[in-house]
Design a protein around this motif. Structure first.
Motif, PDB file in Angstrom:
ATOM      1  N   ARG A  92     -52.761 -42.670  74.732  1.00  0.00           N
ATOM      2  CA  ARG A  92     -51.531 -42.153  75.330  1.00  0.00           C
ATOM      3  C   ARG A  92     -50.718 -41.330  74.329  1.00  0.00           C
ATOM      4  O   ARG A  92     -50.155 -40.293  74.656  1.00  0.00           O
ATOM      5  CB  ARG A  92     -50.688 -43.304  75.864  1.00  0.00           C
ATOM      6  CG  ARG A  92     -50.403 -43.082  77.336  1.00  0.00           C
ATOM      7  CD  ARG A  92     -49.384 -44.030  77.854  1.00  0.00           C
ATOM      8  NE  ARG A  92     -49.981 -45.302  78.203  1.00  0.00           N
ATOM      9  CZ  ARG A  92     -49.270 -46.309  78.698  1.00  0.00           C
ATOM     10  NH1 ARG A  92     -47.983 -46.188  78.875  1.00  0.00           N
ATOM     11  NH2 ARG A  92     -49.859 -47.432  79.024  1.00  0.00           N
ATOM     12  N   ALA A  93     -50.662 -41.804  73.097  1.00  0.00           N
ATOM     13  CA  ALA A  93     -49.926 -41.065  72.061  1.00  0.00           C
ATOM     14  C   ALA A  93     -50.567 -39.693  71.833  1.00  0.00           C
ATOM     15  O   ALA A  93     -49.867 -38.682  71.699  1.00  0.00           O
ATOM     16  CB  ALA A  93     -49.908 -41.868  70.764  1.00  0.00           C
ATOM     17  N   LEU A  94     -51.889 -39.662  71.822  1.00  0.00           N
ATOM     18  CA  LEU A  94     -52.595 -38.388  71.626  1.00  0.00           C
ATOM     19  C   LEU A  94     -52.265 -37.416  72.761  1.00  0.00           C
ATOM     20  O   LEU A  94     -51.960 -36.244  72.527  1.00  0.00           O
ATOM     21  CB  LEU A  94     -54.115 -38.638  71.551  1.00  0.00           C
ATOM     22  CG  LEU A  94     -55.019 -37.400  71.478  1.00  0.00           C
ATOM     23  CD1 LEU A  94     -54.676 -36.515  70.295  1.00  0.00           C
ATOM     24  CD2 LEU A  94     -56.487 -37.800  71.400  1.00  0.00           C
ATOM     25  N   ILE A  95     -52.300 -37.914  73.977  1.00  0.00           N
ATOM     26  CA  ILE A  95     -51.997 -37.053  75.132  1.00  0.00           C
ATOM     27  C   ILE A  95     -50.546 -36.568  75.059  1.00  0.00           C
ATOM     28  O   ILE A  95     -50.254 -35.395  75.297  1.00  0.00           O
ATOM     29  CB  ILE A  95     -52.248 -37.808  76.452  1.00  0.00           C
ATOM     30  CG1 ILE A  95     -53.748 -38.038  76.643  1.00  0.00           C
ATOM     31  CG2 ILE A  95     -51.688 -37.038  77.635  1.00  0.00           C
ATOM     32  CD1 ILE A  95     -54.074 -39.053  77.722  1.00  0.00           C
ATOM     33  N   GLN A  96     -49.645 -37.494  74.694  1.00  0.00           N
ATOM     34  CA  GLN A  96     -48.232 -37.119  74.632  1.00  0.00           C
ATOM     35  C   GLN A  96     -47.993 -36.018  73.591  1.00  0.00           C
ATOM     36  O   GLN A  96     -47.292 -35.040  73.853  1.00  0.00           O
ATOM     37  CB  GLN A  96     -47.386 -38.340  74.284  1.00  0.00           C
ATOM     38  CG  GLN A  96     -46.614 -38.844  75.486  1.00  0.00           C
ATOM     39  CD  GLN A  96     -46.579 -40.352  75.576  1.00  0.00           C
ATOM     40  OE1 GLN A  96     -47.191 -41.051  74.775  1.00  0.00           O
ATOM     41  NE2 GLN A  96     -45.849 -40.858  76.552  1.00  0.00           N
TER      42      GLN A  96
END
Ligand code: ZN
Lengths: 292, 151
Positions: free
Chosen positions: B23-27
């Motif tokens: 999720r952090a990567l996508i964000q």
């Protein structure tokens, strides 16, 4: 003869796709063959695609296995049937952010890509929601975000906010918000160049999966039937369908669903050695047939 | 043959970490993408960066208490490396010296590589969670003997 030659090229297929997803309603009517395809548009010095397919070599293979996709072939093989290479592609119009339409962002090294701002914004937003909302991003591959970011860094990603006329002469982009996806886009080719064209073709992305979405199953009493997969609303899908039909003067064959298995029977076509098909919608002056 | 218990236990415990990192990567990638295509990049919201930062601090906490049974050491090291790359990406996103986002992008690419290795190191760690999806009904954990890290 028009300005552009247009072919629909399938590159893979799902042999047993539930009919209830293609057509809202018939829950117990079995399955259909669902080709995966993109559209090649060539003319006025440009070589363009509607959608990219996906890259089987990468994570796409994993997704594809989950969705039961078979007989995938590379753009080099598929476009080669029309004498075109992936390097020749100058512009790509992304109808929506599903892996089978957008997963090939890095396969066309010289192309500029066009996508709706709303699709990008809401796709990124939905990907960051909790796992309980994963329905909203079914068929989306997060790896495509990095691919899109790479393109944006290189100045090859154009974000379109709503409708845009003549993005390339005679080609218009239209937003169909909150339908199949949040920012689905359809592409109109006005092949005579006229604003009020008598020779329009529409590439509908997944706003329709089959001609049956435009005609219903009762040929004597046609009506619009939405597809069975929307993050937006069925109403929005119907209104988008009506709008597309109006733009082609009611000739439903000109609102082209790339997943329609019967395209090959509706237009001149040929099967390739790979078991795929080249469907020829129209030829510009001087362009040789690829199905003859 | 099924997965040996400690490894199965590890997989269950590592899943939330993986999800937080994903999720952090996508964000962060989404933040960078929006900044790149924006007419006025200076006006882009930093909310995704903050969300990524809080996901990463949660992930760091989980990582600290995550066991390391044999067979999972490689997987764990890639998780850790991904987390570190994402931390650097957050710092770059907030830095005044990375106006063109090139540092951010470099760290994101590093994190992406690490996450790909994570996916390959153990089954069930793909970039998308299909655990409950009907289209994944045929998915299963492969034999432990087939587990190998190729990244
Ligand atoms: Zn779709």
């Amino acid at each position: 003869m028009g300005d552009y030659s247009i072919w629909v090229l399938d590159y893979a297929a799902v042999k047993t796709f539930p009919q209830s997803v293609m057509l809202y309603g018939p829950q117990y009517h079995g399955v259909r063959n669902l080709p995966y395809a993109y559209v090649l548009i060539k003319g006025r010095g440009e070589v363009m695609l509607v959608d990219t397919g996906y890259d089987h070599q990468q994570y796409g293979k994993y997704l594809a296995d989950l969705y039961g996709v078979s007989n995938w072939h590379s753009p080099a093989d598929v476009l080669g049937e029309c004498g075109v290479t992936p390097e020749d592609i100058t512009h790509v119009f992304i109808t929506h952010a599903h892996f089978d339409h957008m997963g090939g962002l890095d396969l066309f090294p010289n192309a500029t890509f066009y996508i709706q701002k709303r699709e990008l914004d809401k796709w990124i937003w939905a990907l960051t929601l909790g796992p309980e909302f994963r329905f909203l991003v079914g068929a989306a591959d997060p790896a495509d975000i990095m691919k899109a970011t790479r393109l944006a860094r290189d100045g090859r990603m154009v974000v379109v906010d709503g409708d845009r006329e003549d993005v390339i002469p005679g080609i218009d982009l239209h937003l169909a918000a909150d339908t199949h996806t949040y920012g689905s886009m359809y592409v109109t080719v006005r092949n005579d160049g006229a604003r009020d064209s008598a020779d329009s073709w529409i590439f509908a992305g997944d706003l329709i999966y089959t001609y049956d979405n435009l005609t219903g199953l009762d040929t004597n009493d046609p009506y619009l039937v939405p597809i069975g997969l929307a993050v937006g609303s069925q109403s929005n899908l119907l209104f988008a369908s009506a709008e597309m039909l109006k733009a082609v003067g009611g000739d439903h064959r000109r609102v082209v669903p790339v997943h329609e298995d019967r395209l090959k029977d509706t237009f001149p076509s040929r099967a390739t050695a790979n078991g795929l098909h080249v469907v020829e919608l129209t030829l510009a002056t001087g362009e040789p047939s690829r199905v003859g | 043959m099924s997965l040996p218990d400690p490894l199965l236990r590890y997989s269950v415990d590592a899943k939330p970490v993986h999800d937080l990192l994903r999720r952090a990567l996508i964000q962060l990638a989404g933040f960078q993408l929006k900044r790149l295509v924006a007419d006025r990049p200076g006006l882009c919201s930093y909310e995704p960066v903050e969300a990524a930062r809080s996901a990463l601090s949660e992930a760091a906490e989980c990582l600290r208490s995550l066991g390391s049974p044999s067979g999972a050491v490689h997987h764990r090291s890639h998780l850790q490396a991904a987390a570190a790359a994402l931390q650097r990406a957050v710092a770059a996103a907030l830095s005044r010296h990375d106006r063109d986002g090139s540092d951010l992008f470099r760290h994101l690419e590093d994190a992406e590589r690490q996450m790909r290795s994570v996916s390959r190191a153990l089954p069930g760690f793909g970039p998308v969670d299909f655990g409950q999806a009907c289209c994944a009904a045929h998915m299963r954990l492969p034999d432990a003997s087939a587990l190998q890290c190729s990244g």
